[in-house]
Scaffold this motif. Structure first.
Motif, PDB file in Angstrom:
ATOM      1  N   TYR A  20      16.299  -9.909  35.479  1.00  0.00           N
ATOM      2  CA  TYR A  20      15.899 -10.276  34.129  1.00  0.00           C
ATOM      3  C   TYR A  20      15.617  -9.000  33.352  1.00  0.00           C
ATOM      4  N   LYS A  45      23.090 -16.357  32.826  1.00  0.00           N
ATOM      5  CA  LYS A  45      22.449 -17.553  32.263  1.00  0.00           C
ATOM      6  C   LYS A  45      22.593 -17.584  30.744  1.00  0.00           C
ATOM      7  N   THR A  59      18.326 -15.319  26.431  1.00  0.00           N
ATOM      8  CA  THR A  59      17.905 -14.533  27.579  1.00  0.00           C
ATOM      9  C   THR A  59      17.707 -13.091  27.109  1.00  0.00           C
ATOM     10  N   TYR A  93      15.023 -20.785  28.029  1.00  0.00           N
ATOM     11  CA  TYR A  93      15.059 -19.341  28.282  1.00  0.00           C
ATOM     12  C   TYR A  93      15.311 -19.030  29.747  1.00  0.00           C
ATOM     13  N   LYS A  94      15.572 -20.092  30.509  1.00  0.00           N
ATOM     14  CA  LYS A  94      15.870 -19.956  31.945  1.00  0.00           C
ATOM     15  C   LYS A  94      14.775 -19.185  32.665  1.00  0.00           C
ATOM     16  N   ALA A  95      13.537 -19.452  32.298  1.00  0.00           N
ATOM     17  CA  ALA A  95      12.423 -18.738  32.913  1.00  0.00           C
ATOM     18  C   ALA A  95      11.934 -19.445  34.171  1.00  0.00           C
ATOM     19  N   ASN A 124       8.998 -17.083  35.461  1.00  0.00           N
ATOM     20  CA  ASN A 124       9.262 -15.682  35.198  1.00  0.00           C
ATOM     21  C   ASN A 124       8.667 -15.327  33.835  1.00  0.00           C
ATOM     22  N   LEU A 169      10.614 -13.786  31.024  1.00  0.00           N
ATOM     23  CA  LEU A 169      11.548 -14.578  30.225  1.00  0.00           C
ATOM     24  C   LEU A 169      10.844 -15.644  29.387  1.00  0.00           C
TER      25      LEU A 169
END
Lengths: 153, 274, 1012
Positions: free
Chosen positions: C670, C857, C880, C944-946, C964, C967
């Motif tokens: 990330y 992502k 992202t 945010y694909k966290a 995460n 993110l």
């Protein structure tokens, strides 16, 4: 002057002379809260029976919050978020829409009129829409009368 | 106008006019004019009986609202008497009176009332004879103008009411209230103020505020479109629309859901929509 | 730090969206920024727009956060109401003299409450609303203005003195004078924007004479909810809703008569947008657009155009309008035009003129003062390979000042100019920025909440309606409130000192301010309590002005009651507030650039020049990408030469490691901490990724005899032959839109029209006798490219338009090609024989994009291009963080535009790479591991694909969600979805929100909830 004022409720109002609806409004930080602020900056007047709780995104509004509000005697709950394409967090408000639809079904099962829960998209530029939404929703809640929890029907 | 020829002598057509006697109200300041009127009596100078006098401490107490209210109630003429300029018991009161009377005249003109129905006259405590002359002249003038139409003509009534509302707006009060000092002492920048320019500003403001007040007056009775308002008020429709823009902005008037392509507007009662 | 003679500051001239973006990028990467704006507030043209195409986003909604962050950024100084007087020195060390006109209001004292404007008796027309509304002589340009400082319009002010009497903050200073200051900067970025074409110059359309003829920008205000008509479209003449609206395109553009031959590039799209919005406002409104060529050339623009026609039923008429006449009776307008050779007339209720863009009025003065060149049209001159540099070293340009352009291109250029400006003074990075020092944070663990409540009168804005003393009195009765007071202005400087004193004196550990909106004022108060040693998250606001006193002005008792409720709610939440930590993430300060075409090379070089170690990955053996296939540029440069030079420069730069002949196998991690494996087996660690993977020309197998007849070629293939002098002949036919604007590929490929002009002109130059035909649907040579269209036409190229659904037919007639096309203009069939048939085929993404998207992502469009974070304002970002994109993999575009985006990606990347650590949001999701059962319902809710499901390290049989924080953006969507209550949002925890709900509804259910 008063002759021109539309008197919400009519006879209905006689029975509930003292009824002062209490409405809870959840506003997302980026659009609808800003829209509510703009209504203020534009000095748009509206009935004073609502209280705003600010959340970062309308998707943060947990169904439990809504149920809690009704349990504590709220006569109406309004959830306001960004227009579907405007969400600061990209797609958050699509989720809100689904959640609220579900909640309305649930409310009905609990014996609440689903009209007591409303979802509205209000952008940061739509102060007037915020005003209109509050005015109309207050009318609706007035019409529905006190929440069953408060002894209404 | 037609009224001018319409004197008591050949007003045969209109039955009520026969018995018509002008109703005139006079506002006199305590220190000069009222004393002048007293002296007039003491000296037995005669004048017509139509006038009813109201004593005020200073002529400047006579607000546009007061005058317009009295016209609204149906008075045919109003006389304001004050001290001569520079003789005011309260220093500069009558200078302000002068400015206010100018505003009243502007508003009367807007409302379609002959400016001759309002007269400002300086009468000192020693001018008893002048007082009788002024009242006599003024009464004759009113006789010639005939009866005020305010009470018989709904539109006229709305207009006077609008003029009254306009006179009470903060904007006009502020402008007229500051006018004398601006002209005599200069403005906030320490500059001299061009009288003509200031008069222009007040003229525009008066007309705007009157027209806006009249829109509110008319749209209070029933929702009206821009075109209807333009026709009734004899004001260009684009100007009416600009007034409505502002009135909506200030939550004074609301658009009703338009049917077809012509929206209508209704005045919002003070206190919001509830 | 190395000694340097460069000044680590940049001046940005012009505070529109372009200037904002440049300023933010620079200030976030270690440079001091002076943002100079002519107007008293920043925002520019975009702040006037209602919606933006093609997403119909509300302009103010998406712009306001940028306005606010610019206004409060401690490394950006706003110099408003100002003009540039002179510039001395050279790149790296300029001295700029700036004159600030008097605002006549002290910005330090003005709280922006607006009481002055409420009482000012002078009305004048409101420029922000294009004179459709009125403003006062003391005013702010618009309600969301930054800085929110009123100013006096001296030309209109009569000096009555009322505003000064009204202002409780004593901010009005009538005798304030203009001030001149000298500012030292290393680089300058010009973003003064554009002026609208004055429609009065086109007398035949009656603007300024007929009331119902308006310009597009006026119409924009008419559409806006904050405009004169609250969003209902009304005719200025009489307030009726116009049933029919005509949009007239190219007013002041593509028009020799008025001296503007260029295309303004944005008008087609904004007219479509305005027509759609008008239609949305009133379903009965019938818009009709009169145009010459529909130039919907941008990303997904054609789809928007299609929707306008098919879903909204908006009519489009291909015709240049001759004149407009008013019916004096109805004020309707009769539009006269010629369609297919027939003169026609039609009556409309309203006419909107799509006015073009022209250089700003002060362009010439600026160019003289700064010493840069303008082009023949009066815009700032730039070059294809350096699209954001002016002719003066150290002076850069972005936005409409270099050529008319839309918002996304402007924003990309703004970042691009920031990158170039930073490179110029890279050695002085961090030399002028300040870090604020705060006292050590007080430890409040285990303490009972002691809350201080400060209730604001806001002059009379709150106090005039709400009984403020009684609210303060009420606050004192609430549990845990240790102190409460009222202030005239809680936000004023002296009150900040007072708040700090009270925190000490009463040992407060939470602060509540009841005043205006947290959206504008929360950071101020948070800073204040931080200065007193409290964690800035121990703060809560009650909005008793914007959302109470201002909207219930005539209901004082109810408003006071509401204000008390709002304070009670805020106190209820404050009681439960906890100190939050802004977590820091270490940053690996290296970059990975994927794609070694022009965009990738330029991005890599720019970062390398700023001292960044860059890894450049290219799948081919040689660097250069499409640049080696162009052969000709319309501007005359040789692209192959440039490709060689760039490749050489890249290869010889010590900061760049080139990996050719290899693809990317996998990317993990990330922002700040990526790990990438290449097909070659190498592993790279880096902090950011720039995707510049490029695109390719579509090979139209099976269409128009392509692949069957050797003389049927794509545009690039043809150019190659032309370059080698192998394409000799007497007649040439070009067909446009091959593989674009059709089923499956609905959008325009943007570059083919201009590419065709370049080739056609070359053919004519080589053989003036040759017959050249271009079969097209719309010629989309936007901006200054219009000149090439004109040049081609003047050289004798014949243009034949065909209907969208009647494609030309091609037959092989014994060696010669025969093309049959129905000329739309005459409806007659035309038969052409030619030696070469050139297919202007569209741009397609590489399949590599599809493989990269899941690794990073990041999302893609249905056509396979990468989809940026926001089409308007974040054109090279992804949701992202730490991943950026540029060039053809974003969508079809020209070389200069790709380069601009490449530079933009650099500026965005440098906001990360310039720091050793990144500070994460304080308000983030957090997890109670004991409650989480790893169901994964939350995972798809995060844009945010966290969130990720992992195996619990303590118990391998158990699954957990991992947040995460690098993110997470703190929206709380996952928290609302979590069925087990394991996820929560710091700063907006469930119990905090529930406490507010309970407080809001206290007392409704009888007396059982007595306050303790």
């Amino acid at each position: 002057m008063s002759s021109a004022t539309p008197n919400a409720g009519g006879e209905h109002k006689l029975e509930q002379e003292d009824f002062e609806p209490r409405i809870l409004v959840f506003c997302c930080n980026w659009c609808s809260y800003a829209g509510a602020d703009l209504a203020g900056v534009s000095r748009l007047q509206m009935p004073p029976h609502f209280r705003v709780i600010r959340v970062m995104c309308s998707a943060r509004v947990d169904p439990e919050f809504v149920l809690r509000a009704f349990q504590k005697g709220a006569d109406g709950v309004l959830v306001a978020g960004c227009h579907p394409a405007d969400c600061h967090y990209i797609g958050g408000n699509y989720r809100t829409r689904r959640r609220i639809a579900l909640l309305r079904i649930l409310l009905q099962q609990f014996g609440f009129d689903p009209g007591r829960l409303k979802l509205e998209w209000i952008s940061a530029g739509e102060g007037e829409r915020f005003q209109k939404t509050i005015v109309e929703f207050t009318d609706v809640v007035n019409e529905l009368g006190p929440s069953p929890v408060r002894g209404g029907d | 106008m037609a009224q001018k020829h319409h004197t008591a002598h050949h007003g045969k057509k209109h039955e009520p006019d026969k018995e018509w006697e002008p109703k005139i109200v006079g506002f006199l300041c305590n220190w000069c004019s009222y004393a002048g009127a007293d002296l007039c009596g003491v000296s037995r100078f005669q004048y017509p009986t139509n006038i009813r006098l109201v004593r005020v401490m200073c002529s400047t107490r006579v607000s546009p609202h007061l005058v317009l209210d009295v016209f609204e109630a149906g008075a045919d003429g109003i006389l304001i008497g004050g001290c001569h300029l520079n003789d005011c018991h309260y220093m500069t009161g009558n200078f302000h009176t002068e400015k206010r009377v100018e505003l009243m005249k502007r508003l009367l003109k807007e409302a379609g009332i002959d400016e001759g129905r309002l007269r400002l006259e300086w009468v000192s405590a020693s001018e008893g004879e002048k007082f009788s002359k002024v009242v006599t002249e003024f009464t004759e003038g009113i006789q010639k103008l005939g009866p005020s139409k305010v009470r018989s003509d709904d539109m006229m009534k709305a207009k006077v009411s609008a003029a009254d509302d306009a006179s009470q707006t903060f904007r006009l009060k502020a402008l007229v209230g500051k006018e004398f000092n601006l002209l005599s002492k200069g403005n906030a920048y320490g500059e001299e103020v061009d009288a003509e320019k200031l008069t222009g500003v007040i003229d525009v403001a008066t007309q705007d505020e009157f027209e806006r007040a009249l829109i509110l007056e008319l749209a209070r009775i029933r929702p009206m479109s821009v075109k209807q308002l333009g026709m009734v008020m004899d004001v260009p429709t684009d100007k009416i629309l600009r007034h409505i823009v502002l009135l909506r902005q200030n939550s004074k008037i609301a658009m009703e859901h338009p049917e077809g392509f012509t929206p209508v507007y209704k005045t919002i009662a003070i206190g919001g929509e509830q | 730090m190395a000694a340097t003679d460069k000044v680590g500051a940049v001046m940005v001239v012009g505070g529109g969206i372009s200037g904002l973006q440049s300023a933010l990028d620079l200030a976030d990467s270690g440079f001091k920024v002076y943002l100079v704006e002519k107007q008293p507030s920043i925002g520019g043209t975009m702040a006037q727009l209602d919606k933006t195409f093609p997403t119909n986003d509300c302009a103010m909604c998406i712009m306001a956060p940028k306005l606010v962050s610019t206004g409060r950024h401690h490394n950006i100084s706003l110099v408003t109401n100002a003009d540039i007087m002179s510039v001395d020195g050279q790149a790296g060390d300029f001295t700029v003299t700036v004159k600030q006109r008097a605002l006549r209001v002290d910005p330090a004292k003005c709280t922006g409450c607006g009481s002055c404007a409420q009482t000012c008796p002078i009305e004048t027309s409101d420029e922000y609303n294009e004179n459709t509304k009125v403003r006062k002589a003391i005013y702010v340009r618009y309600p969301q203005a930054v800085p929110l400082v009123y100013s006096i319009d001296k030309d209109k002010c009569i000096g009555c003195g009322i505003c000064a009497e009204e202002c409780k903050a004593k901010a009005v200073v009538y005798d304030q004078e203009e001030s001149t200051s000298e500012i030292k900067v290393g680089s300058i970025i010009l973003s003064p924007g554009f002026d609208e074409f004055d429609a009065r110059m086109k007398g035949e359309y009656g603007y300024g004479v007929y009331k119902n003829v308006v310009t597009s920008i006026e119409f924009e205000r008419m559409l806006s909810a904050t405009g004169p008509y609250f969003g209902t479209v009304l005719r200025p003449s009489d307030g009726d809703i116009p049933e029919k609206i005509a949009f007239i395109q190219c007013v002041g553009s593509r028009d020799e008569q008025v001296g503007n031959e260029y295309c303004s590039g944005v008008c087609c799209m904004y007219s479509i947008k305005e027509a759609i919005i008008a239609k949305e406002h009133g379903g009965d409104i019938k818009p009709k657009v009169f145009f010459m060529d529909m130039r919907a050339f941008g990303k997904e623009f054609d789809e928007y155009y299609n929707r306008a026609q098919n879903e909204y039923g908006i009519e489009f008429v291909r015709s240049r309008v001759a004149s407009v006449f008013e019916d004096p009776e109805t004020k309707n307008l009769v539009v006269k035009y010629v369609e297919k050779g027939e003169p026609k007339e039609e009556e409309f209720g309203l006419v909107v003129l799509a006015v073009g863009l022209k250089p700003p009025q002060d362009a010439e003065a600026l160019s003289k003062v700064m010493g840069f060149d303008l082009n023949t049209d009066g815009f700032c001159r730039t070059t294809v390979f350096d699209p954001v540099s002016s002719s003066k070293q150290g002076v850069f340009v972005s936005g409409a000042f270099s050529s008319p352009k839309d918002i996304p291109m402007t924003v990309a250029e703004a970042s691009g100019a920031a990158a170039k400006a930073a490179t110029e003074i890279a050695s002085a990075r961090d030399s002028l920025v300040t870090m604020k020092e705060y006292p050590e944070e007080l430890d409040i663990t285990g303490q009972e909440p002691r809350i201080g409540v400060f209730v604001c009168h806001c002059g009379i804005n709150i106090g005039g309606v709400v009984n403020v003393p009684s609210v303060a009195e009420y606050a004192r009765t609430l549990p845990n409130v240790a102190y409460a007071e009222e202030n005239l202005y809680t936000c004023s400087q002296d009150t900040q000192e007072k708040i700090k004193e009270m925190i000490k004196e009463h040992e407060l550990n939470r602060v509540v301010v009841a005043s205006c909106t947290p959206r504008t004022h929360e950071p101020l108060f948070q800073n204040t309590i931080k200065e007193a040693g409290l964690n800035s998250y121990l703060f809560e606001m009650a909005n008793i002005r914007d959302q109470c006193s201002w909207i219930h002005m005539h209901e004082a008792p109810a408003a006071t009651k509401k204000a008390k409720d709002l304070v009670r709610m805020a106190v209820a939440k404050a009681r439960l507030l906890e100190p939050l930590e802004n977590l820091t993430i270490d940053v690996n300060q290296q970059a990975l650039v994927i794609g070694g075409g022009a965009t990738g090379m330029i991005a890599a070089l720019e970062m390398a020049k700023q001292g960044v170690k860059v890894h450049l990955v290219e799948k081919e053996k040689e660097l250069g990408g499409n640049l080696r296939k162009l052969h000709y540029l319309p501007s005359g440069e040789d692209p192959t030469e440039h490709a060689d030079a760039l490749a050489k420069e890249v290869m010889s730069n010590d900061n760049i490691t080139v990996h050719t002949g290899t693809g990317v196998k996998n990317i993990d991690g990330y922002v700040g901490n990526f790990k990438t494996a290449l097909d070659s087996g190498e592993e790279i660690e880096h902090g950011v990724v720039i995707l510049a993977v490029g695109g390719q020309e579509y090979k139209p197998e099976g269409e128009y005899l392509y692949g069957e007849n050797p003389n049927v070629l794509t545009l690039l293939e043809f150019k190659e032959k032309l370059k080698k002098d192998e394409a000799k002949g007497d007649s040439y036919v070009f067909i446009q839109c091959v593989g674009s604007r059709e089923e499956g590929h609905p959008n325009c490929s943007r570059v083919c029209c201009t590419g065709t002009m370049t080739a056609a002109i070359k053919v004519k130059e080589k053989n003036p006798e040759a017959k050249v035909y271009v079969l097209y649907r719309d010629i989309r040579t936007y901006g200054f490219r219009e000149a090439y269209y004109k040049d081609a036409a003047e050289k004798g190229v014949t243009f034949i338009r065909f209907e969208d659904d009647v494609k030309p037919k091609v037959e092989d007639k014994g060696g010669k090609l025969q093309v049959t096309v129905t000329d739309e203009d005459t409806d007659k069939e035309v038969v052409l024989t030619s030696d070469y048939l050139v297919l202007a085929s569209g741009t397609r993404p590489y399949p590599e994009s599809e493989a990269l998207a899941p690794m990073l992502k990041v999302p893609m469009t249905k056509e396979g291009f990468f989809l940026e974070a926001h089409m308007k304002l974040r054109p090279v970002d992804f949701a992202t963080e730490g991943v950026y994109l540029a060039g053809l993999s974003h969508g079809p575009k020209f070389l200069d535009e790709s380069i601009g985006q490449g530079l933009a990606a650099v500026a965005r990347a440098m906001t990360v790479l310039s720091k050793k650590t990144l500070e994460a949001e304080g308000i983030v999701a957090s997890l109670d591991e004991t409650l989480c059962d790893g169901c994964g319902i939350c995972v798809p809710t995060c844009e945010y694909k966290a969130l990720e499901i992992i195996v619990d390290k303590k118990d391998e049989t158990k699954k957990l969600v991992d947040v995460n924080v690098g993110l997470c953006k703190g929206c709380g969507a996952c928290v609302g979805a979590c069925p087990s209550g394991a996820l929560t949002q710091k700063g907006f925890k469930d119990e905090q929100i529930v406490a507010m709900i309970d407080a809001a509804l206290e007392g409704l259910l009888g007396k059982q909830e007595v306050k303790q």
